[in-house]
Design a protein around this motif. Structure first.
Motif, PDB file in Angstrom:
ATOM      1  N   GLY A 148      14.112  -5.480   7.102  1.00 35.11           N
ATOM      2  CA  GLY A 148      14.033  -6.548   6.105  1.00 35.11           C
ATOM      3  C   GLY A 148      13.613  -7.702   6.933  1.00 35.11           C
ATOM      4  N   ALA A 149      14.208  -8.128   8.178  1.00 32.04           N
ATOM      5  CA  ALA A 149      14.005  -9.154   8.923  1.00 32.04           C
ATOM      6  C   ALA A 149      12.467  -9.333   9.555  1.00 32.04           C
ATOM      7  N   LEU A 150      11.951  -8.110   9.713  1.00 31.30           N
ATOM      8  CA  LEU A 150      10.718  -7.721  10.094  1.00 31.30           C
ATOM      9  C   LEU A 150       9.688  -8.244   9.131  1.00 31.30           C
ATOM     10  N   VAL A 151       9.866  -7.619   7.843  1.00 32.91           N
ATOM     11  CA  VAL A 151       9.145  -7.861   6.887  1.00 32.91           C
ATOM     12  C   VAL A 151       8.886  -9.320   6.498  1.00 32.91           C
ATOM     13  N   LEU A 152      10.149  -9.973   6.418  1.00 31.22           N
ATOM     14  CA  LEU A 152      10.242 -11.351   6.374  1.00 31.22           C
ATOM     15  C   LEU A 152       9.271 -12.199   7.272  1.00 31.22           C
ATOM     16  N   ALA A 153       9.256 -11.911   8.553  1.00 29.11           N
ATOM     17  CA  ALA A 153       8.622 -12.486   9.507  1.00 29.11           C
ATOM     18  C   ALA A 153       7.132 -12.369   9.218  1.00 29.11           C
ATOM     19  N   LEU A 154       6.787 -10.811   8.793  1.00 31.45           N
ATOM     20  CA  LEU A 154       5.363 -10.990   8.828  1.00 31.45           C
ATOM     21  C   LEU A 154       5.084 -11.515   7.588  1.00 31.45           C
ATOM     22  N   VAL A 155       5.755 -11.627   6.565  1.00 28.45           N
ATOM     23  CA  VAL A 155       5.286 -12.432   5.187  1.00 28.45           C
ATOM     24  C   VAL A 155       4.959 -13.858   5.536  1.00 28.45           C
ATOM     25  N   ALA A 156       6.017 -14.318   6.443  1.00 26.75           N
ATOM     26  CA  ALA A 156       5.809 -15.849   6.787  1.00 26.75           C
ATOM     27  C   ALA A 156       4.702 -16.210   7.548  1.00 26.75           C
TER      28      ALA A 156
END
Length: 365
Positions: free
Chosen positions: A15-23
């Motif tokens: 989940g953290a990786l996906v959020l960082a990618l979206v950011a």
């Protein structure tokens, strides 16, 4: 793998990786750090509220960023960069703007679209900055001091006296001002009336032009012949001017005659009035009066000597008639004294030139 995928730590990390990618994607889309920029500089009077990192705007839209702010001479040099597709053109101006009085300010730039690009080696010098609150209050304080006389007791009533004078000057003009405003409001509420009048004027002008077009042949003839008429008027006017110039000489002359000889002339006219009445009574008509003119003119021609131009008088000596009975005897005696001075008697009479006879006896010729 099943245990790893089901573990809570793996789900958290994913989940953290996906959020960082979206950011990261959002940053690339919004800020586009790879977009090319163009650097400029501006010399501002001051840079209150302007700091590195503040926005550079054009018509309120951010197009760049402030890079540095440092003093230079009597002003402040601001280095900034804008997007390449928003490069500055023409005569560029710069100012600092803010939505509030206490927030940071943005650098607003304004160019001329379609003009030549701005020379980036030259700083923008046509710059402005808003006045600070202290400067604004200080200016208002100076204005208030000037209006109140600057502490001078004799000038402190200036505003009150001005208001009183204005009230006295405008006293009684309220109804006229109200009527003026009312009429203006009526005109604004009914603009069709003014447009209708303008339309009527245009229609009248159109009819006038149509009439001129239909009668243009006659108008052309009048215009072509106007030259001769104007020339005749000019010639006539020149003669009128000559006549007036002559009157300028004659009128003073008549005035001097009237002053010096007016009374004798009037007396002579009064004296001639009975003679004129007698003449008018004896003259049957104008034709008879005119018929008398040639003999009078001939008389004056005979009076003037044609050689010298001087008046002359022809005198005929009187003659004496003698009775028939004594005519022959007296003529014989006279002819003895002055041969040929006594004519022969006719009808019992004889004509004798008495003057020449008498003067001849004493030696006259």
């Amino acid at each position: 793998m099943t245990r790893i995928l089901r573990s809570q730590g793996f789900v958290t990390a994913l989940g953290a990786l996906v959020l960082a990618l979206v950011a990261a994607i959002g940053y690339l889309v919004v800020f586009d750090p790879a977009r090319k920029t163009v650097a400029y500089c501006a010399v501002m009077p001051d840079a209150v509220g302007l700091y590195p990192g503040n926005h550079v705007t054009a018509l309120g839209i951010p197009i760049g960023t402030v890079n540095s702010v440092r003093p230079e001479g009597t002003g402040v040099r601001v280095d900034f960069e804008v997007q390449e597709d928003r490069a500055l053109r023409g005569e560029v101006t710069a100012t600092t703007v803010s939505d509030t009085l206490v927030a940071d300010r943005d650098l607003a730039v304004l160019g001329e679209p379609g003009a030549a690009p701005w020379d980036r080696s030259t700083c923008i010098t046509k710059t402005f900055t808003p006045k600070s609150i202290s400067q604004t209050l200080q200016g208002f304080s100076q204005l208030a001091g000037q209006l109140t006389g600057g502490g001078n007791p004799g000038e402190q009533t200036r505003i009150r006296d001005s208001v009183v004078a204005f009230e006295a000057a405008t006293s009684g003009t309220g109804p006229e001002l109200n009527k003026l405003i009312t009429d203006l409001g009526d005109a604004l509420r009914a603009p069709d009336a003014a447009i209708g009048r303008i339309g009527g004027l245009l229609d009248s002008y159109s009819r006038l032009m149509s009439s001129i077009a239909l009668n243009w042949d006659d108008i052309e003839i009048v215009l072509m012949q106007a030259t001769e008429g104007i020339a005749f008027i000019n010639e006539l006017w020149s003669r009128v001017v000559q006549l007036i110039d002559s009157l300028l000489v004659i009128l003073p002359w008549l005035n001097s005659i009237a002053r010096e000889y007016g009374r004798p002339i009037l007396g002579a006219l009064d004296g001639a009035l009975p003679g004129l009445r007698l003449l008018s009574a004896n003259v049957a008509g104008l034709q008879q009066l005119v018929s008398m003119v040639p003999p009078i003119v001939q008389f004056f021609e005979e009076v003037i000597d044609p050689a010298t131009g001087r008046p002359q008088l022809t005198y005929a000596a009187p003659k004496v008639a003698l009775p028939r009975a004594e005519a022959d005897r007296i003529c014989a005696a006279l002819n003895g004294l002055r041969p040929g001075h006594c004519d022969g008697a006719e009808n019992g009479l004889s004509d004798v030139n008495l003057v020449s006879l008498v003067l001849g006896t004493v030696g006259a010729r």
